[in-house]
Enzyme design. Sequence first.
Site, short mmCIF file in Angstrom:
data_model
loop_
_atom_site.label_atom_id
_atom_site.label_comp_id
_atom_site.label_asym_id
_atom_site.label_seq_id
_atom_site.Cartn_x
_atom_site.Cartn_y
_atom_site.Cartn_z
CG ASN A 1 -1.74 1.23 1.41
OD1 ASN A 1 -1.73 2.07 0.56
ND2 ASN A 1 -2.37 1.42 2.50
CE LYS B 1 -0.22 3.19 4.82
NZ LYS B 1 -0.09 3.39 6.30
CG HIS C 1 -5.75 1.90 5.32
ND1 HIS C 1 -5.54 2.89 6.23
CD2 HIS C 1 -4.88 0.96 5.03
CE1 HIS C 1 -4.19 2.47 6.40
NE2 HIS C 1 -3.86 1.47 5.72
CD GLU D 1 -2.69 5.46 6.79
OE1 GLU D 1 -2.81 5.61 5.42
OE2 GLU D 1 -1.94 5.14 7.54
CD GLU E 1 -3.54 -2.46 7.56
OE1 GLU E 1 -2.36 -2.72 7.06
OE2 GLU E 1 -4.12 -1.33 7.36
N GLY F 1 2.46 2.49 10.58
CA GLY F 1 3.20 3.58 10.28
C GLY F 1 4.12 4.05 11.53
CB SER G 1 5.22 -1.61 11.76
OG SER G 1 4.88 -0.32 12.23
P1 PGA Z 1 2.61 0.52 7.63
O1 PGA Z 1 1.38 0.66 7.00
O2 PGA Z 1 3.26 -0.95 7.25
O3 PGA Z 1 3.64 1.64 7.16
O4 PGA Z 1 2.61 0.33 9.11
C1 PGA Z 1 0.42 -0.55 6.68
C2 PGA Z 1 -0.68 0.01 6.30
O5 PGA Z 1 -1.27 0.93 6.60
O6 PGA Z 1 -1.34 -0.64 5.47
#
Ligand code: PGA
Length: 267
Positions: free
Chosen positions: A9, A11, A95, A97, A182, A188, A228
């Site tokens: 992803n 983003k 997601h 976000e 998640e 992140g 992460s």
């Molecule tokens: P990250 O993001 O691996 O940077 O923690 C995962 C995600 O939001 O899908």
Amino acid sequence: MRTPIIAGNWKLNKTIGEAKSFAEEFKPLVAGVTGVDTLLCPVFTALAATSEALQGSSVAVGAQDMYWKDSGAYTGEVSPPFLKDAGATYVILGHSERRGRFGVPEPDLEGHAGAVFGDSDQSVHKKLHAALAAGLIPIVCCGETLTERQNGHTDAVVENQVVVATAGLTAEQAAALIIAYEPVWAIGTGETCEADEADRVCGIIRATVGAGFGAAAADGVRVQYGGSVKPDNAADLLGRPNIDGALVGGASLKADSFAAIVKAAAQ
Ligand code: PGA
């Protein structure tokens, strides 16, 4: 036996040029790697170019979101036919976000992106049905916030997100589903959910699908962990019985680290 699935992803990262360079670097790194489904989810504007640049490889392309109506007066939205037109075969839905979190009454433009974008369990449900009707493969995200975890609500939050999103699916659709667990606090942040705990919650997701759609659906649904994931923790996570893949943010931005995660899944 479920085929592991690794999704990158990106983003809000990578221009068309950067996406093409990534694809050129990434293709040889995973050429000949079998037994794993791999996809990249670029920004909408780079979907077509990424899909074109990945031709000749087994790496697929997905979108990071979509609207549930096909077309019409919906300024700023993108829908399944347009995603397919741009070469997407997958779509990430819900997601964290993009989800509005309860308790955030007014959009706080700096701190709470979710309150601005505003996906809810119900909108994810509508998007899931629209994606399936259009022949896109959805990846449905769920996961608890830090506060929800601290209050002991992890299991109930995740179960409810899965139940609402998947309501009305057929058992066959549920069996073919991809759900990404998640935990919001692990995204992140460099903070990975401990593998045993990630596996436990992924098992709860599987059991929730089983309760709604039967044993074959529980056995078929693929549950990814996301938050992460990196080359050095991927093998541990992916070796757990209820974790069938990973949704990777930061570590998918570099071809070598994403390839290392794909290879860990193939083993
Ligand atoms: P990250 O993001 O691996 O940077 O923690 C995962 C995600 O939001 O899908």
